[in-house]
Write a protein that holds these residues in place. Structure first.
Motif, PDB file in Angstrom:
ATOM      1  N   ALA A  14     135.134 -43.082  42.542  1.00  5.58           N
ATOM      2  CA  ALA A  14     135.653 -41.725  42.355  1.00  5.58           C
ATOM      3  C   ALA A  14     135.793 -41.401  40.877  1.00  5.58           C
ATOM      4  N   SER A  17     132.364 -40.960  39.228  1.00  4.95           N
ATOM      5  CA  SER A  17     131.670 -39.698  39.510  1.00  4.95           C
ATOM      6  C   SER A  17     132.308 -38.544  38.750  1.00  4.95           C
ATOM      7  N   LEU A  18     133.629 -38.599  38.622  1.00  7.50           N
ATOM      8  CA  LEU A  18     134.290 -37.521  37.870  1.00  7.50           C
ATOM      9  C   LEU A  18     133.915 -37.593  36.394  1.00  7.50           C
ATOM     10  N   THR A  20     131.151 -38.761  35.195  1.00  5.03           N
ATOM     11  CA  THR A  20     129.757 -38.327  35.014  1.00  5.03           C
ATOM     12  C   THR A  20     129.698 -36.810  34.844  1.00  5.03           C
ATOM     13  N   GLY A  21     130.492 -36.126  35.659  1.00 10.50           N
ATOM     14  CA  GLY A  21     130.531 -34.671  35.530  1.00 10.50           C
ATOM     15  C   GLY A  21     131.142 -34.247  34.217  1.00 10.50           C
ATOM     16  N   MET A  22     132.195 -34.943  33.815  1.00 11.70           N
ATOM     17  CA  MET A  22     132.862 -34.610  32.552  1.00 11.70           C
ATOM     18  C   MET A  22     131.933 -34.840  31.364  1.00 11.70           C
ATOM     19  N   VAL A  24     128.757 -34.207  31.289  1.00 12.46           N
ATOM     20  CA  VAL A  24     127.895 -33.023  31.130  1.00 12.46           C
ATOM     21  C   VAL A  24     128.656 -31.913  30.411  1.00 12.46           C
ATOM     22  N   THR A  25     129.868 -31.625  30.910  1.00 12.40           N
ATOM     23  CA  THR A  25     130.629 -30.534  30.280  1.00 12.40           C
ATOM     24  C   THR A  25     130.996 -30.898  28.845  1.00 12.40           C
ATOM     25  N   ARG A  27     129.251 -32.734  26.811  1.00 10.38           N
ATOM     26  CA  ARG A  27     128.079 -32.617  25.940  1.00 10.38           C
ATOM     27  C   ARG A  27     127.898 -31.169  25.474  1.00 10.38           C
ATOM     28  N   TYR A  28     128.093 -30.212  26.414  1.00  8.72           N
ATOM     29  CA  TYR A  28     127.934 -28.818  26.020  1.00  8.72           C
ATOM     30  C   TYR A  28     129.059 -28.366  25.110  1.00  8.72           C
TER      31      TYR A  28
ATOM     32  N   THR B 135     132.672 -24.306  36.406  1.00 10.18           N
ATOM     33  CA  THR B 135     131.636 -24.665  35.431  1.00 10.18           C
ATOM     34  C   THR B 135     130.238 -24.468  35.996  1.00 10.18           C
ATOM     35  N   TYR B 139     126.675 -22.643  34.402  1.00  6.88           N
ATOM     36  CA  TYR B 139     125.433 -23.382  34.159  1.00  6.88           C
ATOM     37  C   TYR B 139     124.306 -22.833  35.030  1.00  6.88           C
ATOM     38  N   ASP B 194     121.413 -32.034  35.296  1.00  2.00           N
ATOM     39  CA  ASP B 194     122.816 -31.671  35.064  1.00  2.00           C
ATOM     40  C   ASP B 194     123.499 -31.279  36.368  1.00  2.00           C
ATOM     41  N   GLU B 197     124.373 -34.336  38.307  1.00  2.00           N
ATOM     42  CA  GLU B 197     125.480 -35.082  37.705  1.00  2.00           C
ATOM     43  C   GLU B 197     126.805 -34.349  37.890  1.00  2.00           C
ATOM     44  N   LEU B 198     126.725 -33.034  37.766  1.00  2.00           N
ATOM     45  CA  LEU B 198     127.968 -32.250  37.771  1.00  2.00           C
ATOM     46  C   LEU B 198     128.538 -32.110  39.177  1.00  2.00           C
ATOM     47  N   GLY B 201     126.867 -35.520  42.773  1.00  2.00           N
ATOM     48  CA  GLY B 201     127.479 -36.839  42.815  1.00  2.00           C
ATOM     49  C   GLY B 201     128.995 -36.800  42.814  1.00  2.00           C
ATOM     50  N   ASN B 202     129.563 -35.627  42.687  1.00  2.00           N
ATOM     51  CA  ASN B 202     131.008 -35.519  42.549  1.00  2.00           C
ATOM     52  C   ASN B 202     131.718 -35.949  43.828  1.00  2.00           C
TER      53      ASN B 202
END
Lengths: 160, 375
Positions: A14, A17-18, A20-22, A24-25, A27-28, B135, B139, B194, B197-198, B201-202
């Protein structure tokens, strides 16, 4: 023992996965050159629409205040919404005959759905797309436009 | 001293009560009203009320000529406007027995697929937003903007194009069209990672969607659920594959089929379809033959008396157009079989027994566009 192990694997999955999403955000967040927002009202001077942009229907006039519209009314019948209204006038020709010409080409912008059928139907290419898109007005009657300019006449070489 | 009146205590837990979800609810994506019967938080039954954005498009078609009908079909499923136009154009061409140039077929297929990607991107935006991840919305819209720029450059408008005409296209594609589409596909192949990943997979999204709103294959067929929602249940219903139109028979692509039919499967269908659409475009974009952008058509189109039917694969399922002509320049009766209406009808069946928060997820995965339901 097995359920104990699963409990911690679930937590690990868990959190992973969180994160991994963080990622992406994040990086931007740290790469502002990837921001694509346009500052619209501020960039009004430099804003260039595409050539084919359908802003409104216009009737191009040349430098002598002449247009190409013969007033045949094909655009009026081609329009699905009754957006175009053509008012004809009769003039006396030198040889004594009467000829119909355009008096007013009225275009109701508020009813237009921008389908382009009038421009496609026009036999003398009198209509074109304009680039103007800021159409908001305070009074609805301002949306009823007369496309031929006052005092304008038809270009000589147009044959009906 | 005033006497206190004790009302008889009812068992509130067991009583059913009704809640109006919509017409002004952000998760219904429009003006759809769902009357939900709840017991506690469990959905017992659900009744959709349509008609809040009914414009009578089928009736309006009866007074319009066939070229004029095109701009009305834009406004049904506005997210797949090109595909709706394609259905009516093909119907008129079939009835008049007109052979459109090969160039037109190629361009129409490519533009249809671009439209499908744009539609699925917006679906992904709103799916993420319904799940609580704002988000995703930004995107997704950012990448959709690239397609809309291509559309605007070539066809002049972003959403309601009216680009196809019976017999061809309104105008030829922009000289930069091929270059821009190729650049977009290169860009989007990177960006779709993206998305995975965002959101895909969450863990929160997976737990909220897996095993929720299961639709069996038999039910999908009997309710007529088509498109990605139907294919998630294993119902092979891709019109592009089984009744090819345009140049889909020349492109090599997979019909993606699911097995489980739950909300997560419906999500994955659309993610995979975006990749397949890009594959189709890549195969066709370099092979657009030269030629005219329209076939020679008469000035007034009169369909011979009779009945005609044409179907296409819109972004949300199978769109059918049925016309009864009496030989005049406008149809006697026009009927649209819209995919969203059938997809909505199954919502009651699959959301029974779910929590009300799951209803939002199921609704998002069915991806309904309300103007297409009401027409």
């Amino acid at each position: 023992m097995n359920s104990f192990f699963e409990y911690f694997t679930d937590i690990y999955r868990a959190v992973k996965s969180l994160l991994t999403g963080m990622k992406v955000t994040g990086r931007y967040f740290f790469s502002p050159w990837e921001i694509v927002t346009q500052q619209y009202p501020e960039n009004r001077k430099t804003l260039k629409m595409y050539d084919r942009f359908k802003g409104e229907v216009i009737m191009p006039h040349n430098e002598h205040n002449e247009h190409r519209c013969t007033g045949c009314g094909i655009c009026e019948t081609a329009c699905p919404n009754g957006t175009i209204e053509i008012i004809q006038a009769k003039i006396d020709m030198p040889d004594g005959k009467k000829k119909r010409i355009i008096d007013k080409h009225i275009y109701h912008l508020g009813m237009c759905t921008f389908c382009g059928l009038c421009i496609k139907a026009c036999p003398s290419d009198a209509l074109a797309w304009g680039q103007e898109f800021e159409h908001a007005v305070f009074d609805r009657s301002k949306l009823n436009k007369t496309l031929n300019q006052p005092g304008s006449s038809i270009i000589k070489d147009i044959v009906e | 001293m005033k006497e206190v009146i004790h009302l008889p205590v009812q068992n509130v837990e067991e009583e059913e009560y009704h809640i109006n979800m919509g017409p002004q609810h952000p998760s219904t994506h429009g003006v759809l009203r769902l009357v939900v019967s709840l017991q506690g938080e469990i959905v017992k039954s659900l009744k959709p009320h349509c008609g809040y954005i009914h414009r009578g498009i089928e009736k309006m078609c009866e007074k319009d000529t066939y070229p004029q009908i095109i701009h009305l079909t834009d406004r049904m499923d506005y997210l797949s406007a090109h595909i709706n136009n394609h259905a009516v154009c093909m119907l008129v061409e079939k009835a008049l027995e007109v052979e459109v140039p090969e160039r037109v077929k190629y361009i129409r297929t490519i533009v249809d697929e671009l439209n499908r990607i744009a539609s699925h991107q917006l679906w992904w935006c709103s799916f993420g937003m319904d799940m609580g991840g704002l988000t995703c919305f930004f995107y997704g819209l950012r990448d959709r903007e690239k397609i809309l720029d291509i559309f605007e450059e070539s066809f002049g408008s972003r959403l309601l194009h009216s680009y196809y005409t019976p017999g061809g296209l309104m105008m030829d594609i922009h000289p930069d069209f091929q270059k821009n589409v190729k650049a977009f596909i290169k860009y989007f192949r990177k960006k779709i990672k993206d998305y995975d990943e965002l959101l895909t997979g969450n863990i929160i999204m997976q737990l909220r969607t897996q095993g929720i709103g299961i639709l069996s294959k038999e039910d999908a067929i009997s309710y007529g659920v088509t498109g990605p929602s139907g294919r998630a249940s294993g119902f092979a219903c891709d019109v592009r594959k089984h009744h090819p139109y345009g140049v889909y028979d020349k492109a090599d692509f997979k019909e993606i089929l699911g097995t489980k039919g739950d909300t997560f499967e419906r999500y994955m269908m659309r993610m995979d379809e975006m990749l397949e659409s890009m594959k189709i475009i890549e195969q066709l974009i370099d092979n657009i033959p030269a030629g005219d952008h329209t076939a020679k058509m008469k000035a007034v189109l009169k369909l011979p008396a009779g009945e005609y039917f044409q179907r296409v694969e819109a972004a949300r399922g199978e769109l059918g157009v049925y016309v009864v002509s009496d030989g005049n320049k406008s149809p006697y009766r026009m009927k649209f079989r819209s995919p969203n209406f059938s997809n909505l009808s199954v919502l009651d069946h699959i959301s029974r027994g779910c929590k009300i928060a799951d209803l939002v997820a199921i609704g998002a995965s069915l991806d309904y566009v309300i103007p297409d339901i009401d027409r």
